[in-house]
Design an enzyme around this catalytic site. Structure first.
Site: not given
Ligand code: GBH
Length: 496
Positions: A213, A402
């Site tokens: 990611e 995922e």
């Molecule tokens: C995945 O990211 C990750 O690979 C994994 O480690 C994680 O546990 C899983 O999702 C569940 O979240 O807080 O507004 O900045 C998924 C994509 C990118 C979604 C970062 C959440 C943060 C938004 N993620 N995003 S913010």
């Protein structure tokens, strides 16, 4: 912002799943615990129309910093996530991954959880600072020993290891010396680390993912400052950081090819932004395909096409990253498979007045989402994500690296968690994935995030994504209803 998803809104989005089930479902009591369901045909089981291709690989996933703990053990160096989580105010309740799920010590227990589910594969990540405590320089053999033990334990239990080399725990030393991914030296160090691991693990681990990611650790860590290293870069510095991360991926692919045993397959696990047509007219589908290339221009598009899109370079103007033709060649080194992490979709529609031919249709406030505010429940993502990757870039082997959701997960009086919202989410999404495989989109496997509740980054331990409930005080893992559901899906190779 973090509202719970009501039963009614969930039912609304789940409606599509029921349509696919044309035959009557056997009663729950009759289906739970039937280990030998795969020995009958889909038609005989009443699963026709809901079954997956033969040999489909069902798996689960975790990541090192989210589950391992043991942050000071056997010579592990500090990572940017140790620093970040120990900085007051960065993580909910100031939680950190010092202990997490203690998977470093409990990995054998956790492999048994997987075995009980019947998964055929486990996607885990390797902590770079265990292997190279400073990111480069001398290796720490004890660090890799942990993954050797884990891989052996998986294989002894009939589970294939799928290893990710970078799931965000960058060695702190690289951040201090090179500004992390801001510096090209980090890309180079990543290549060297990848070659080192591949040489030692690929006799047993045949599937390697470089990076998890870009769209999260760069955007959230270097742009929004919400994840480690907590920076807020803009303009050229941000674009150059994105470029170095993708370059690091390419250098790693080349290093793995040079050092791995024959038969090793290399890919990526990217959280592509997934544009879905708001409804499926040919014009909107075309718009979604265009949007797929543009919305992922800095990451998956340049990896698959070997160049940045004209629109990206034009929009970035003077802030466009500086690169050489050689960089692009490295970044687009051919992959054996493409992994995508699929959680949510964005809706687009055709609009000829837009310079790119599409516009995004924003989700209204009432659009249902999981407890994680960003996780809009859009099962279509699991159809359009892989379909775009196959159609636009001709990928021959795709993995869903995922997919899963958070849920409020309160244990009932009997100690179990009846996460019907998660079951509904998974059923709806898998129904869309099945639509893709039925149309011969080459999806070879699916990794459910996550095997168990774990350290959810800036949300700490407040947001649970597991299909096993973890009581962090006792480290006890308890299967949720969704684990029962997934066990049945795997046994029948069909959506239930
Ligand atoms: C995945 O990211 C990750 O690979 C994994 O480690 C994680 O546990 C899983 O999702 C569940 O979240 O807080 O507004 O900045 C998924 C994509 C990118 C979604 C970062 C959440 C943060 C938004 N993620 N995003 S913010």
């Amino acid at each position: 912002m973090r509202r719970k998803l009501s039963r009614r809104t969930f039912a609304k989005v789940a409606g599509g799943a029921a349509l696919a089930a044309s035959t009557e479902l056997p009663s729950l009591g009759a289906t739970l615990g039937t280990g030998n369901a795969t020995q009958t045909t889909a038609a005989a089981r009443g699963d026709a129309g809901r079954d997956f291709p033969r040999g489909f690989i069902w798996g689960t996933a975790t990541a090192s910093y989210q589950v391992e703990g043991a942050v000071k053990e056997d010579g592990r160096g500090p990572s940017i996530w140790d620093t970040f989580s120990h900085t007051p105010g960065k993580v909910v309740n100031n939680a950190n991954g010092d202990v997490a799920n203690d998977h470093y010590h409990l990995y054998k227990t956790d492999v048994q959880l997987m075995k009980a589910l019947g998964v055929k594969a486990y996607r885990f990540s390797i902590a770079w600072p265990r292997v190279f405590p400073n990111g480069d320089g001398p290796a720490n053999p004890k660090g890799l020993d942990f993954y050797n033990r884990l891989v052996d334990e998986l294989l002894a239990n009939g589970i294939q290891p799928f290893a990710t080399l970078y799931h965000w725990d960058l060695p702190q030393s690289l951040q201090d010396r090179f500004g992390g991914w801001e510096g090209r030296d980090t890309s180079k160090a990543f290549g060297d680390y990848a070659g080192h691991v591949a040489a030692r693990l690929s006799d047993r681990g045949k599937h390697i993912f470089t990076i998890n990611e870009f769209g999260a650790f760069i955007e959230v860590g270097y742009r929004w400052g919400v994840h480690a290293p907590g920076l807020r870069l803009t303009g050229l510095r941000l674009n150059q950081t994105r470029h170095h991360a993708v370059l690091g991926h390419g250098l790693a692919v080349q290093a793995i090819r040079a050092s791995a045993k024959p038969g090793t397959k290399v890919g990526i696990a990217e959280n592509v932004t997934i544009p879905a047509p708001v409804f499926e007219t040919p014009e909107n589908i075309k718009a979604a395909e265009t949007a797929m290339r543009e919305m992922n221009a800095q990451y998956l598009t340049v990896i698959m096409e070997g160049k940045y899109t004209d629109w990206y370079l034009k929009s970035a103007g003077a802030d466009a990253p500086k690169f050489t033709p050689e960089d692009l060649k490295i970044m687009s080194s051919p992959l054996d498979f493409v992994g995508i992490n699929v959680y949510t979709a964005r809706f687009v529609r055709a609009d000829q007045s837009s310079p790119v031919g599409y516009v995004e249709v924003q989700h209204p406030k009432s659009f249902p989402h999981a407890p994680s505010f960003w996780l809009y429940v859009t099962p279509e993502a699991l159809y359009w994500g892989p379909r775009h990757v196959a159609k636009l870039w001709g990928a021959k082997e795709i993995y869903i690296t995922e997919n899963g959701c958070s849920s409020s997960d309160e244990p009932a009086a009997d100690g179990r968690v009846y996460d019907t919202d998660r079951v509904t989410y998974l059923r709806s999404y898998l129904t869309q994935l099945r639509r893709a495989t039925a149309e011969n989109v080459p999806v070879r496997g699916y990794f459910l995030w996550s095997l168990m509740d774990n350290f959810e980054w800036a949300d700490g331990y407040t947001n649970r994504f597991g299909i096993h409930y973890v009581d962090y005080a006792s480290q006890k893992r308890t299967p949720k209803l969704s684990a029962d559901f997934y066990r049945e899906v795997i046994a029948r190779n069909a959506v239930l």
